[in-house]
Design a protein around this motif. Sequence first.
Motif: not given
Length: 233
Positions: A12-18, A54-55, A57, A82
């Motif tokens: 699981e990883k933040d969209y923008k970071e990915t 992703h969380p 988004v 987000t």
Amino acid sequence: MNKQIKLIDLGEKDYKETWDYQEQLFQSILDVKVANRRENKNDATENYFVFVEHPHVYTLGKSGDVHNMLLNDQQLKEKGATFYKINRGGDITYHGPGQIVGYPILDLENFFTDIHKYLRLLEETMILVLKDYGIESGRSEGETGVWLDAGTPFARKICAMGVRASRWVTMHGFALNVNSDLGYFDNIIPCGIRGKGVTSLNVELGVERVDEDEVRSKILKYFTELFEVQFIK
């Protein structure tokens, strides 16, 4: 031609970071291709396949209509979600827990130089995965992705797709609804398409939860067969 693909599972990883990570991999391939042309070299380019979840988004493609987002900034916060305008094709979509997202970052010159074929093989991968679960799916004319009951009043999308390509290098990819909270799709006009529903694998099977690791394994199996590749860690 390099037919090997490095498999990366980000969990699981933040969209923008990915997205930033995708851009780094994408640019690293482009840099090799540009250097090869400038310096008359023939260095091999890498290929990558990133799995991620992703969380909550919402993302809007470059050709999308912002009016297909039905929430304002305050409502987004209340939903714990987000929103990003991004550089893939397609309109608006949702990513969140229970959804398997895959980003193949490939140099298509290692395989075939045909974006249409690339998208159709991505769709076929998902169609074969769903068939393993006894679900008949297919394409909807003029609408990228994988659908159930396409061409009927009951048409519903189970897998969204949107890609970007430059110098035959791809990024972004697919999002398969496996155990998704479909209520989040009510806050958008998915892919800008009115009057058509969205579904997920667990809903279609009538079960509380589907084993996501099993689904990922099936995706890799059929991707390997259709694209004639080898995955490496």
